[in-house]
Design an enzyme around this catalytic site. Structure first.
Site, PDB file in Angstrom:
ATOM      1  N   THR A 177       0.822  -1.218   0.000  1.00  0.00           N
ATOM      2  CA  THR A 177       0.000   0.000   0.000  1.00  0.00           C
ATOM      3  C   THR A 177       0.854   1.266   0.000  1.00  0.00           C
ATOM      4  O   THR A 177       0.455   2.281  -0.572  1.00  0.00           O
ATOM      5  CB  THR A 177      -0.924   0.016   1.222  1.00  0.00           C
ATOM      6  N   GLU A 181      -3.604  -5.511  -2.818  1.00  0.00           N
ATOM      7  CA  GLU A 181      -2.814  -4.536  -2.050  1.00  0.00           C
ATOM      8  C   GLU A 181      -2.497  -5.130  -0.684  1.00  0.00           C
ATOM      9  O   GLU A 181      -3.402  -5.564   0.044  1.00  0.00           O
ATOM     10  CB  GLU A 181      -3.592  -3.224  -1.874  1.00  0.00           C
TER      11      GLU A 181
HETATM   12 ZN   LIG Z   1       1.438  -0.833  -6.412  1.00  0.00          ZN
END
Ligand SMILES: [Zn+2]
Length: 243
Positions: free
Chosen positions: A30, A93
């Site tokens: 992230t 993510e």
């Molecule tokens: Zn990325």
């Protein structure tokens, strides 16, 4: 077994391009100070970014975009002739502050959850091992994630992604920024064959350096310096021999 999912729908998605199979799994960190801020950002219509899944440091998984929709995580990118990576990929993510805010090892609980999620995705989509990629692989000039601390070897041991044991670091000839000639041309050709986006100039330019660093982050994480040393070149050859 599919891990339990929380749901936090993001409005940031659109139609996948017609006629393009989903055949890439793209992993990110992230790169934000906190996991909560990252989830909020991925769900914020103003951000224009999203991913299909988010994995917190404690292993909690959040589903944010349906897999049949095109999430917005790759940005300007390239792999093996394709630039619309978002249309062809599932994006995950993984919470980590990243190189900008205090890059740190990914906890075991987080990696175990990511592995379970990846295995579930790979069971449902025809994604070849060599198309389980880092964001830095498809956008080497812009991105470093998920970075050299990401345990690709552990994922490979769980059947996820393409991996060979990196060739040991050893003394020997290197090619690096500013060099040109046959060794550079050969190296760039091999990297292009594997999938990386690289021009055909015979110079080892800043783009080449970024691609070599991206390759090292993924496949030879012990040293990430953008210099094509014998270990880097041998590891690339081992990978090409096993596609
Ligand atoms: Zn990325």
């Amino acid at each position: 077994m599919m891990p339990r999912l929380d749901h936090r729908p993001s409005p940031n998605h659109d139609e996948r391009a017609v006629g393009k199979p989903v055949d890439i799994l793209l992993l990110h960190y992230t790169g934000m100070r906190s996991a909560e801020a990252a989830v909020k950002w991925l769900a914020d219509p103003a951000s224009k970014v999203s991913s299909h899944y988010f994995v917190d440091e404690d292993g909690r998984i959040v589903a944010m975009v349906d897999e049949d929709r095109r999430a917005w995580h790759a940005g300007k990118a390239f792999w093996a002739g394709e630039t619309d990576i978002n249309s062809r990929s599932i994006g995950i993510e993984i919470a980590n502050p990243g190189h900008e805010f205090g890059y740190r090892p990914f906890p075991d609980a987080q990696i175990d959850a990511a592995i379970a999620l990846c295995r579930d995705i790979l069971a449902r989509h025809a994604i070849p091992p060599e198309r389980v990629l880092a964001h830095s692989d498809v956008a080497p000039l812009r991105k470093q994630d998920p970075g050299e601390l990401f345990p690709w070897a552990k994922l490979a041991a769980a059947g996820i992604g393409h991996w060979v044991e990196p060739a040991p670091i050893a003394e020997g000839p290197v090619v690096r920024r500013g060099d040109s000639g046959a060794a550079v041309t050969d190296l760039k050709q091999r990297l292009r064959t594997y999938g990386y986006g690289l021009g055909r100039e015979s110079e080892f330019d800043t783009e080449t350096e970024a691609v070599v660093a991206a390759f090292q982050r993924h496949f030879r994480p012990e040293r990430v310096d953008g210099i094509a040393d014998p270990s880097t070149v041998a590891t690339l050859e081992r990978l090409l021999a096993t596609v």
